[in-house]
Design a protein around this motif. Structure first.
Motif, mmCIF file in Angstrom:
data_model
loop_
_atom_site.group_PDB
_atom_site.id
_atom_site.type_symbol
_atom_site.label_atom_id
_atom_site.label_comp_id
_atom_site.label_asym_id
_atom_site.label_seq_id
_atom_site.Cartn_x
_atom_site.Cartn_y
_atom_site.Cartn_z
ATOM 1 N N LEU A 73 43.977 31.780 34.587
ATOM 2 C CA LEU A 73 43.011 32.666 35.253
ATOM 3 C C LEU A 73 41.847 33.202 34.680
ATOM 4 O O LEU A 73 41.838 33.221 33.370
ATOM 5 N N PRO A 74 40.666 33.175 35.354
ATOM 6 C CA PRO A 74 39.600 33.639 34.614
ATOM 7 C C PRO A 74 39.682 35.139 34.288
ATOM 8 O O PRO A 74 40.373 35.986 34.953
ATOM 9 N N GLY A 75 38.764 35.555 33.344
ATOM 10 C CA GLY A 75 38.872 36.868 32.796
ATOM 11 C C GLY A 75 38.558 38.110 33.565
ATOM 12 O O GLY A 75 39.361 39.048 33.522
ATOM 13 N N TRP A 76 37.829 37.978 34.703
ATOM 14 C CA TRP A 76 37.547 38.848 35.589
ATOM 15 C C TRP A 76 38.626 39.247 36.485
ATOM 16 O O TRP A 76 39.077 40.505 36.929
ATOM 17 N N VAL A 77 39.811 38.529 36.723
ATOM 18 C CA VAL A 77 40.963 38.599 37.361
ATOM 19 C C VAL A 77 41.940 39.722 36.692
ATOM 20 O O VAL A 77 42.152 40.750 37.319
ATOM 21 N N LEU A 80 39.903 42.956 37.171
ATOM 22 C CA LEU A 80 40.009 43.633 38.484
ATOM 23 C C LEU A 80 41.607 44.351 38.532
ATOM 24 O O LEU A 80 41.719 45.094 39.130
ATOM 25 N N ALA A 81 42.586 43.529 37.847
ATOM 26 C CA ALA A 81 44.030 44.050 38.227
ATOM 27 C C ALA A 81 44.108 45.220 37.535
ATOM 28 O O ALA A 81 44.784 46.214 37.928
ATOM 29 N N LEU A 82 43.412 45.548 36.328
ATOM 30 C CA LEU A 82 43.294 46.775 35.587
ATOM 31 C C LEU A 82 42.632 47.730 36.412
ATOM 32 O O LEU A 82 43.319 48.884 36.612
ATOM 33 N N LEU A 83 41.455 47.418 36.912
ATOM 34 C CA LEU A 83 40.913 48.367 37.875
ATOM 35 C C LEU A 83 41.804 48.965 38.981
ATOM 36 O O LEU A 83 41.725 50.161 39.273
ATOM 37 N N LEU A 84 42.236 47.910 39.706
ATOM 38 C CA LEU A 84 43.139 48.205 40.699
ATOM 39 C C LEU A 84 44.260 49.006 40.639
ATOM 40 O O LEU A 84 44.620 49.718 41.143
#
Ligand SMILES: C[S@@+](CC[C@H](N)C(=O)[O-])C[C@H]1O[C@@H](n2cnc3c(N)ncnc32)[C@H](O)[C@@H]1O
Length: 249
Positions: A73-77, A80-84
């Motif tokens: 998976l790309p790093g931004w995923v 995003l998971a951390l932020l969510l």
């Protein structure tokens, strides 16, 4: 206490990884190693007294890490998971209060208990169900909820709008520690055992002598409740009621 639990979890995972390594090389046989690691982590966690869903997390942790690595998976995923996760459940980390929701039964019991015209504060209003259902069941009372986790609060605002913006309901964004509790007759808390002593101190300090504190299931250490309303849930067992120490009732 929190740091001890984190250190214990890290130790369990590390030890399980090393033990599994003695039986399968992680680079040569990654899945065999990850499954052995999961087994060892489960055993070690049980020996260390870990129970419930945390035990399941110990077992699933390494297989899920391996799965994520293999999916590339790309790093931004991950970001995003951390932020969510933070937006959904920041208080599990900062206040040791996870997000779980009051049962219909506890809301009905609460609605039946309130005196006419009561001004109610729901500490940490989650998806707004206590505020909106109380407001609907008891049009004579006014209910204010305050929540500082972004996603549940946005969801509660959506529900408020869907319910036709009831005039006796209010859903604020922010921390309940920053709010003035003085104007409320009833403070409802469904939090965790951790903040209950602080909630009691704050209730004694801020609320008027006739005010009432109601906790769903969680006790205040060393304080015997004046009244208990039984609930039939396995996790939500009773509503505990304390009157203000300077009150007349
Ligand atoms: C167990 S849930 C209860 C939700 C709702 N009151 C109910 O009974 O369905 C506790 C909620 O308190 C929120 N919370 C914890 N500490 C908070 C704080 N200091 N300020 C605002 N909300 C907080 C959490 O984010 C969570 O949504």
């Amino acid at each position: 206490m929190r740091w001890r639990a984190i250190a214990r979890s890290l130790l369990i995972q590390l030890l399980a990884s090393v033990l599994a390594w003695t039986l399968a090389a992680p680079l040569a046989m990654p899945w065999r190693w990850a499954l052995l690691q999961a087994l060892m982590a489960g055993l070690l966690a049980r020996i260390a007294g870990v129970r419930g869903y945390v035990l399941g997390l110990h077992v699933l942790f390494m297989p899920l890490v391996l799965l994520a690595l293999q999916l590339q998976l790309p790093g931004w995923v991950y970001l995003l998971a951390l932020l969510l996760t933070f937006a959904l459940s920041r208080n599990a980390l900062t206040e040791q209060v996870p997000l779980y929701l009051s049962s219909q039964e506890s809301i009905a019991a609460l609605a039946g208990f309130l005196s006419p015209g009561a001004r109610v504060l729901d500490l940490g209003s989650g998806d707004g169900r206590v505020v909106l259902q109380l407001a609907a069941l008891r049009p004579d009372v006014s209910v204010c909820g305050i929540e500082n986790a972004l996603l549940p609060w946005l969801w509660s605002r959506w529900r408020y709008w869907r319910a036709g913006c009831p005039v006796n309901a209010r859903l604020q964004f922010g921390s309940f520690w920053q709010l003035d509790w003085q104007r409320f007759d009833v403070v409802h808390a469904f939090l965790s055992p951790v903040p209950m002593s602080r909630v009691w101190q704050r209730f004694r300090q801020d609320c008027h002598p006739e005010a009432i504190l109601i906790s769903n299931t969680f006790m205040i250490q060393g304080m015997v409740p004046q009244q208990r309303l039984p609930l039939s849930g396995p996790l939500q067992t009773e509503l505990l009621i304390w009157r203000h120490p300077h009150g007349t009732c």
